[in-house]
Scaffold this motif. Structure first.
Motif, PDB file in Angstrom:
ATOM      1  N   GLU A  29       0.809  -1.201   0.000  1.00  0.00           N
ATOM      2  CA  GLU A  29       0.000   0.000   0.000  1.00  0.00           C
ATOM      3  C   GLU A  29       0.851   1.263   0.000  1.00  0.00           C
ATOM      4  N   GLU A  30       1.948   1.250   0.729  1.00  0.00           N
ATOM      5  CA  GLU A  30       2.712   2.480   0.914  1.00  0.00           C
ATOM      6  C   GLU A  30       4.209   2.293   0.696  1.00  0.00           C
ATOM      7  N   PHE A  31       4.585   1.519  -0.323  1.00  0.00           N
ATOM      8  CA  PHE A  31       6.012   1.314  -0.571  1.00  0.00           C
ATOM      9  C   PHE A  31       6.658   2.639  -0.933  1.00  0.00           C
ATOM     10  N   GLN A  32       7.694   2.948  -0.235  1.00  0.00           N
ATOM     11  CA  GLN A  32       8.470   4.138  -0.516  1.00  0.00           C
ATOM     12  C   GLN A  32       9.933   3.745  -0.395  1.00  0.00           C
ATOM     13  N   LEU A  33      10.671   3.994  -1.440  1.00  0.00           N
ATOM     14  CA  LEU A  33      12.084   3.655  -1.446  1.00  0.00           C
ATOM     15  C   LEU A  33      12.806   4.488  -0.405  1.00  0.00           C
ATOM     16  N   ARG A  34      13.619   3.827   0.403  1.00  0.00           N
ATOM     17  CA  ARG A  34      14.367   4.511   1.443  1.00  0.00           C
ATOM     18  C   ARG A  34      15.841   4.543   1.111  1.00  0.00           C
ATOM     19  N   GLY A  35      16.522   5.555   1.602  1.00  0.00           N
ATOM     20  CA  GLY A  35      17.939   5.710   1.345  1.00  0.00           C
ATOM     21  C   GLY A  35      18.778   4.547   1.837  1.00  0.00           C
ATOM     22  N   LYS A  36      18.462   4.048   3.031  1.00  0.00           N
ATOM     23  CA  LYS A  36      19.223   2.930   3.582  1.00  0.00           C
ATOM     24  C   LYS A  36      19.079   1.689   2.719  1.00  0.00           C
ATOM     25  N   VAL A  37      17.905   1.527   2.127  1.00  0.00           N
ATOM     26  CA  VAL A  37      17.656   0.382   1.247  1.00  0.00           C
ATOM     27  C   VAL A  37      18.462   0.543  -0.042  1.00  0.00           C
ATOM     28  N   THR A  99      14.007  -3.789   2.458  1.00  0.00           N
ATOM     29  CA  THR A  99      13.095  -2.848   3.118  1.00  0.00           C
ATOM     30  C   THR A  99      12.570  -3.444   4.416  1.00  0.00           C
ATOM     31  N   LEU A 100      12.187  -4.712   4.376  1.00  0.00           N
ATOM     32  CA  LEU A 100      11.712  -5.379   5.589  1.00  0.00           C
ATOM     33  C   LEU A 100      12.805  -5.435   6.651  1.00  0.00           C
ATOM     34  N   ILE A 101      14.028  -5.732   6.227  1.00  0.00           N
ATOM     35  CA  ILE A 101      15.154  -5.806   7.172  1.00  0.00           C
ATOM     36  C   ILE A 101      15.402  -4.461   7.824  1.00  0.00           C
ATOM     37  N   VAL A 102      15.446  -3.401   7.026  1.00  0.00           N
ATOM     38  CA  VAL A 102      15.697  -2.057   7.564  1.00  0.00           C
ATOM     39  C   VAL A 102      14.575  -1.650   8.514  1.00  0.00           C
ATOM     40  N   ASN A 103      13.327  -1.843   8.092  1.00  0.00           N
ATOM     41  CA  ASN A 103      12.198  -1.465   8.948  1.00  0.00           C
ATOM     42  C   ASN A 103      12.182  -2.270  10.241  1.00  0.00           C
ATOM     43  N   TYR A 104      12.456  -3.562  10.151  1.00  0.00           N
ATOM     44  CA  TYR A 104      12.485  -4.411  11.337  1.00  0.00           C
ATOM     45  C   TYR A 104      13.609  -3.985  12.276  1.00  0.00           C
ATOM     46  N   SER A 105      14.788  -3.724  11.719  1.00  0.00           N
ATOM     47  CA  SER A 105      15.933  -3.310  12.535  1.00  0.00           C
ATOM     48  C   SER A 105      15.629  -2.022  13.275  1.00  0.00           C
ATOM     49  N   GLU A 106      15.004  -1.084  12.582  1.00  0.00           N
ATOM     50  CA  GLU A 106      14.685   0.184  13.231  1.00  0.00           C
ATOM     51  C   GLU A 106      13.604   0.023  14.287  1.00  0.00           C
ATOM     52  N   SER A 107      12.637  -0.845  14.051  1.00  0.00           N
ATOM     53  CA  SER A 107      11.597  -1.057  15.058  1.00  0.00           C
ATOM     54  C   SER A 107      12.171  -1.740  16.294  1.00  0.00           C
ATOM     55  N   GLU A 108      13.135  -2.634  16.116  1.00  0.00           N
ATOM     56  CA  GLU A 108      13.791  -3.286  17.251  1.00  0.00           C
ATOM     57  C   GLU A 108      14.553  -2.261  18.086  1.00  0.00           C
ATOM     58  N   VAL A 109      15.212  -1.318  17.426  1.00  0.00           N
ATOM     59  CA  VAL A 109      15.968  -0.290  18.133  1.00  0.00           C
ATOM     60  C   VAL A 109      15.019   0.570  18.955  1.00  0.00           C
ATOM     61  N   ASN A 112      13.533  -1.407  21.996  1.00  0.00           N
ATOM     62  CA  ASN A 112      14.506  -1.659  23.060  1.00  0.00           C
ATOM     63  C   ASN A 112      14.982  -0.378  23.727  1.00  0.00           C
ATOM     64  N   GLY A 113      14.496   0.759  23.264  1.00  0.00           N
ATOM     65  CA  GLY A 113      14.899   2.028  23.860  1.00  0.00           C
ATOM     66  C   GLY A 113      16.318   2.412  23.528  1.00  0.00           C
ATOM     67  N   ASN A 114      16.891   1.762  22.544  1.00  0.00           N
ATOM     68  CA  ASN A 114      18.257   2.046  22.150  1.00  0.00           C
ATOM     69  C   ASN A 114      18.253   3.190  21.155  1.00  0.00           C
ATOM     70  N   THR A 115      19.167   4.123  21.302  1.00  0.00           N
ATOM     71  CA  THR A 115      19.180   5.287  20.419  1.00  0.00           C
ATOM     72  C   THR A 115      20.124   5.107  19.236  1.00  0.00           C
ATOM     73  N   GLU A 116      20.782   3.955  19.127  1.00  0.00           N
ATOM     74  CA  GLU A 116      21.668   3.715  17.995  1.00  0.00           C
ATOM     75  C   GLU A 116      20.853   3.631  16.723  1.00  0.00           C
ATOM     76  N   ARG A 117      21.417   4.097  15.631  1.00  0.00           N
ATOM     77  CA  ARG A 117      20.718   4.041  14.351  1.00  0.00           C
ATOM     78  C   ARG A 117      21.367   3.004  13.469  1.00  0.00           C
ATOM     79  N   LEU A 118      20.563   2.438  12.570  1.00  0.00           N
ATOM     80  CA  LEU A 118      21.076   1.491  11.590  1.00  0.00           C
ATOM     81  C   LEU A 118      21.868   2.269  10.547  1.00  0.00           C
ATOM     82  N   ASN A 119      23.127   1.921  10.350  1.00  0.00           N
ATOM     83  CA  ASN A 119      23.948   2.641   9.363  1.00  0.00           C
ATOM     84  C   ASN A 119      24.272   1.762   8.204  1.00  0.00           C
TER      85      ASN A 119
END
Length: 119
Positions: A29-37, A99-109, A112-119
């Motif tokens: 429904e809302e696929f949007q290409l992301r820079g990290k992807v 996209t799923l990996i990036v979104n999942y990784s960010e949701s886990e962060v 967990n209250g972790n402020t680290e970002r996926l790079n």
């Protein structure tokens, strides 16, 4: 194997399927290409940022800012980038998986209250 164990496994599989199916529908429904992807897809194909920028005729500095998600990606640039990624061998399935990996990784962060970002 006991019937109870099988029932638990089937229930677990259904829960996983529903969650994955919900995520897939949301992406459709809302696929949007992301820079990290873009960056991950390019790296999977062992392509330098300069090569992709030249291929799709976008300024290198602008492309790197989009990859770092400092700049937004316009629909026009999204189409150019998608075409360029396909030309270097990235499939739609790979883009979806990344996209799923990036979104999942960010949701886990976030969870967990972790402020680290996926790079």
């Amino acid at each position: 194997m006991s019937a109870y164990f099988l029932q638990v496994e089937v229930t677990n599989l259904l829960i996983i399927y529903r969650h994955t199916n919900k995520e897939m529908n949301k992406l459709e429904e809302e696929f949007q290409l992301r820079g990290k992807v873009i960056r991950l897809a390019r790296e999977v194909q062992d392509t330098k940022c300069m090569e992709l920028a030249r291929l799709i005729e976008i300024d290198l500095d602008f492309l790197t800012k989009m990859e770092r998600e400092v700049r937004t990606i316009s629909k026009r640039n999204e189409i150019k980038i998608l075409r360029g990624l396909r030309r270097i061998g990235v499939t739609d399935s790979q883009l979806l998986a990344l996209t799923l990996i990036v979104n999942y990784s960010e949701s886990e962060v976030i969870e967990n209250g972790n402020t680290e970002r996926l790079n």
